[in-house]
Design a protein around this motif. Structure first.
Motif, PDB file in Angstrom:
ATOM      1  N   LYS A  86       0.831  -1.191   0.000  1.00  0.00           N
ATOM      2  CA  LYS A  86       0.000   0.000   0.000  1.00  0.00           C
ATOM      3  C   LYS A  86       0.877   1.257   0.000  1.00  0.00           C
ATOM      4  O   LYS A  86       1.991   1.243   0.523  1.00  0.00           O
ATOM      5  CB  LYS A  86      -0.906   0.005   1.226  1.00  0.00           C
ATOM      6  N   GLY A  87       0.325   2.319  -0.571  1.00  0.00           N
ATOM      7  CA  GLY A  87       1.104   3.558  -0.678  1.00  0.00           C
ATOM      8  C   GLY A  87       1.052   4.393   0.578  1.00  0.00           C
ATOM      9  O   GLY A  87       0.649   5.567   0.522  1.00  0.00           O
ATOM     10  N   ASP A  88       1.431   3.821   1.725  1.00  0.00           N
ATOM     11  CA  ASP A  88       1.492   4.595   2.966  1.00  0.00           C
ATOM     12  C   ASP A  88       2.846   4.350   3.632  1.00  0.00           C
ATOM     13  O   ASP A  88       3.536   3.358   3.369  1.00  0.00           O
ATOM     14  CB  ASP A  88       0.349   4.239   3.912  1.00  0.00           C
ATOM     15  N   VAL A  89       3.223   5.256   4.501  1.00  0.00           N
ATOM     16  CA  VAL A  89       4.547   5.205   5.127  1.00  0.00           C
ATOM     17  C   VAL A  89       4.714   3.942   5.964  1.00  0.00           C
ATOM     18  O   VAL A  89       5.771   3.297   5.949  1.00  0.00           O
ATOM     19  CB  VAL A  89       4.769   6.465   5.990  1.00  0.00           C
ATOM     20  N   LYS A  90       3.691   3.558   6.683  1.00  0.00           N
ATOM     21  CA  LYS A  90       3.790   2.397   7.566  1.00  0.00           C
ATOM     22  C   LYS A  90       4.130   1.129   6.798  1.00  0.00           C
ATOM     23  O   LYS A  90       5.029   0.370   7.179  1.00  0.00           O
ATOM     24  CB  LYS A  90       2.478   2.229   8.335  1.00  0.00           C
ATOM     25  N   ILE A 120       7.659  -1.059   7.016  1.00  0.00           N
ATOM     26  CA  ILE A 120       7.638  -2.461   7.450  1.00  0.00           C
ATOM     27  C   ILE A 120       8.470  -3.315   6.496  1.00  0.00           C
ATOM     28  O   ILE A 120       9.228  -4.199   6.914  1.00  0.00           O
ATOM     29  CB  ILE A 120       6.192  -2.969   7.534  1.00  0.00           C
ATOM     30  N   ILE A 121       8.355  -3.058   5.198  1.00  0.00           N
ATOM     31  CA  ILE A 121       9.156  -3.797   4.209  1.00  0.00           C
ATOM     32  C   ILE A 121      10.641  -3.518   4.418  1.00  0.00           C
ATOM     33  O   ILE A 121      11.482  -4.433   4.391  1.00  0.00           O
ATOM     34  CB  ILE A 121       8.722  -3.415   2.772  1.00  0.00           C
ATOM     35  N   MET A 122      10.989  -2.254   4.645  1.00  0.00           N
ATOM     36  CA  MET A 122      12.397  -1.925   4.841  1.00  0.00           C
ATOM     37  C   MET A 122      12.951  -2.556   6.120  1.00  0.00           C
ATOM     38  O   MET A 122      14.102  -2.993   6.158  1.00  0.00           O
ATOM     39  CB  MET A 122      12.582  -0.406   4.882  1.00  0.00           C
ATOM     40  N   GLU A 123      12.136  -2.625   7.161  1.00  0.00           N
ATOM     41  CA  GLU A 123      12.569  -3.273   8.387  1.00  0.00           C
ATOM     42  C   GLU A 123      12.812  -4.759   8.168  1.00  0.00           C
ATOM     43  O   GLU A 123      13.761  -5.341   8.710  1.00  0.00           O
ATOM     44  CB  GLU A 123      11.505  -3.064   9.471  1.00  0.00           C
ATOM     45  N   THR A 124      11.966  -5.363   7.343  1.00  0.00           N
ATOM     46  CA  THR A 124      12.162  -6.775   6.996  1.00  0.00           C
ATOM     47  C   THR A 124      13.477  -6.971   6.257  1.00  0.00           C
ATOM     48  O   THR A 124      14.206  -7.951   6.490  1.00  0.00           O
ATOM     49  CB  THR A 124      10.984  -7.271   6.132  1.00  0.00           C
ATOM     50  N   PHE A 125      13.800  -6.043   5.346  1.00  0.00           N
ATOM     51  CA  PHE A 125      15.072  -6.130   4.630  1.00  0.00           C
ATOM     52  C   PHE A 125      16.264  -6.018   5.599  1.00  0.00           C
ATOM     53  O   PHE A 125      17.279  -6.700   5.433  1.00  0.00           O
ATOM     54  CB  PHE A 125      15.167  -5.020   3.582  1.00  0.00           C
ATOM     55  N   LYS A 126      16.148  -5.150   6.592  1.00  0.00           N
ATOM     56  CA  LYS A 126      17.236  -4.988   7.540  1.00  0.00           C
ATOM     57  C   LYS A 126      17.469  -6.282   8.322  1.00  0.00           C
ATOM     58  O   LYS A 126      18.618  -6.680   8.576  1.00  0.00           O
ATOM     59  CB  LYS A 126      16.937  -3.834   8.481  1.00  0.00           C
ATOM     60  N   ARG A 127      16.396  -6.926   8.736  1.00  0.00           N
ATOM     61  CA  ARG A 127      16.527  -8.189   9.457  1.00  0.00           C
ATOM     62  C   ARG A 127      17.158  -9.261   8.562  1.00  0.00           C
ATOM     63  O   ARG A 127      17.986 -10.059   9.007  1.00  0.00           O
ATOM     64  CB  ARG A 127      15.173  -8.655   9.959  1.00  0.00           C
ATOM     65  N   ASN A 132       2.121   5.700  -7.080  1.00  0.00           N
ATOM     66  CA  ASN A 132       1.005   6.252  -7.838  1.00  0.00           C
ATOM     67  C   ASN A 132      -0.032   6.764  -6.852  1.00  0.00           C
ATOM     68  O   ASN A 132      -0.383   6.085  -5.885  1.00  0.00           O
ATOM     69  CB  ASN A 132       0.401   5.172  -8.744  1.00  0.00           C
ATOM     70  N   ARG A 133      -0.497   7.976  -7.104  1.00  0.00           N
ATOM     71  CA  ARG A 133      -1.537   8.603  -6.288  1.00  0.00           C
ATOM     72  C   ARG A 133      -1.115   8.748  -4.821  1.00  0.00           C
ATOM     73  O   ARG A 133      -1.908   8.530  -3.912  1.00  0.00           O
ATOM     74  CB  ARG A 133      -2.849   7.811  -6.380  1.00  0.00           C
ATOM     75  N   MET A 134       0.122   9.093  -4.612  1.00  0.00           N
ATOM     76  CA  MET A 134       0.618   9.401  -3.274  1.00  0.00           C
ATOM     77  C   MET A 134       0.935  10.894  -3.203  1.00  0.00           C
ATOM     78  O   MET A 134       1.443  11.472  -4.172  1.00  0.00           O
ATOM     79  CB  MET A 134       1.876   8.584  -2.955  1.00  0.00           C
TER      80      MET A 134
END
Length: 438
Positions: free
Chosen positions: A11-15, A19-26, A45-47
């Motif tokens: 989804k196009g929201d910050v949260k 969460i995806i970036m935190e998963t990458f860090k782990r 798109n549409r953000m």
């Protein structure tokens, strides 16, 4: 981008993004592998602009622009436009201009249209329903190159394109109708949904769109993506082809070729001469000329006069009657002399050669002998048309004996190049009587 690139959607929201970036860090702390920020892009798109700036500062990626190219096709959140697909047209034009200076015959152009030009868009066609204007342009380029040898349209074709797209048995060239082929390739997606194939995309479609609704009763909403709405439109074309979940009644699995033939619906009658025209022993350029003879589409004097051109009336070869297809290839005195000499060489009657499909039914001839006879007949028609053109331009007419000798040499050379395998003793004896050396 390459086939091993990783695409992640959220989804196009910050949260969701963080969460995806935190998963990458782990993942990085566990495996030691890290993301290369210079080779990573962020698409949205549409953000709102301030959300986009906040995300870019937090993830360290650069912002990419839609549409982007992946595996040779344009990926976009919007409908595919003519501008997105112009690259296909440009590729075809570049190919045609590279061939333009080579003086390729009709038969050579036919092979290039079938094997090259008609396949340039195939990869895109299996993913998207291409715009109608692009498909029309693709067919126009194929048609123009076949008849003109260039990408510039300057005259009407000898035979209509929709007629050419039927198969060889119906007396035409068996070219591919690009629009119908596009529908048939998307029809494979319809089959996947119908048969509930084990694909991630099918599971996603069932969860997001269908939600338990029977496939052929489902209607897409206005909020559905344009690609999905196109698939649903193609579904209605194939609805009558499915019976109890089986494609075409008894075929268990859908194939693109079966879907194409089902949409094309060759309803015309089969012609008796197609085996003669498309005999593998024939010289390819002979085939095309013979096919035009059978279609009555050669530019004989009677056709030129109908178009208002100031040309003579009498046949150039005999000068005794008005020239048309029937006279030139059957009634002309020069043609009849050539037919008699060729019939004597083949051991047939000249009456059989006037109707080329008849000698294929002669049971006393082997399959090999019938093919050689077909080769000679097609060569005769090609040589007569060539002699007619030479006579028109240069005023020279060869003797029937010389013309038949040229046909014999051409047949001998062509059979030597095409024949492979073991030859029966009866066929060897038949060759010796006609001085055919293999």
């Amino acid at each position: 981008m390459f086939v091993d690139d990783l695409h992640l959607f959220c989804k196009g929201d910050v949260k969701s993004i963080f969460i995806i970036m935190e998963t990458f860090k782990r993942f990085s702390s566990t495996s030691g592998l890290t993301i290369n920020s210079e080779k990573s892009d962020f698409y949205c798109n549409r953000m709102s602009q301030h959300v986009v700036q906040r995300v870019l500062q937090g993830i360290g990626f650069k912002k990419g622009e839609l549409p982007f190219k992946y595996l040779g096709v344009k990926i976009s959140h919007k409908r595919l436009t003519k501008i997105n697909c112009n690259v296909l047209v440009d590729r075809m034009i570049a190919r045609i201009r590279g061939w333009k200076s080579r003086k390729i015959s009709y038969s050579g152009r036919l092979i290039l249209v079938k094997s090259v030009l008609s396949t340039i868009h195939n990869h895109w066609s299996q993913i998207f329903v291409l715009p109608v204007s692009i498909m029309d342009r693709i067919q126009a380029l194929c048609k123009t190159f076949l008849w003109e040898g260039s990408d510039n349209y300057s005259r009407s074709p000898l035979v209509a394109w929709n007629v050419l797209c039927m198969d060889n048995e119906h007396g035409v060239l068996g070219l591919t109708d690009s629009k119908i082929w596009n529908y048939a390739t998307i029809g494979k997606l319809v089959w996947w949904v119908t048969s509930k194939q084990d694909h991630l995309w099918i599971k996603w479609v069932d969860h997001i769109y269908l939600k338990g609704t029977p496939w052929f009763q489902y209607e897409p909403t206005t909020y559905s993506s344009w690609a999905w709405r196109k698939v649903c439109q193609i579904k209605t074309m194939f609805q009558n082809g499915y019976t109890n979940g089986l494609w075409n009644g008894d075929i268990k699995e859908y194939t693109i070729s079966s879907g194409y033939n089902w949409l094309l619906q060759n309803t015309g009658s089969k012609v008796p001469w197609f085996k003669i025209v498309w005999n593998r022993y024939n010289v390819p350029k002979w085939n095309f000329t013979m096919w035009l003879v059978q279609q009555k589409r050669l530019l004989t004097l009677d056709r030129l006069r109908k178009w208002g051109m100031d040309v003579p009336i009498e046949c150039f070869l005999c000068g005794q009657a008005p020239e048309d297809h029937q006279h030139l290839f059957q009634q002309c005195r020069f043609t009849q002399q050539c037919l008699q000499l060729l019939a004597n060489w083949l051991g047939l009657s000249s009456g059989l050669l006037l109707k080329p499909e008849c000698h294929l039914r002669l049971r006393y001839l082997s399959a090999y002998a019938r093919k050689v006879c077909s080769d000679a007949v097609v060569g005769l028609y090609y040589r007569i048309w060539r002699c007619r053109n030479v006579c028109r331009l240069e005023g020279y007419v060869p003797t029937p004996t010389l013309l038949v000798l040229q046909i014999q040499e051409d047949c001998n050379r062509q059979i030597q190049g095409c024949f492979k395998g073991y030859m029966k003793h009866t066929d060897s004896d038949w060759n010796r009587l006609r001085n055919i050396n293999i």
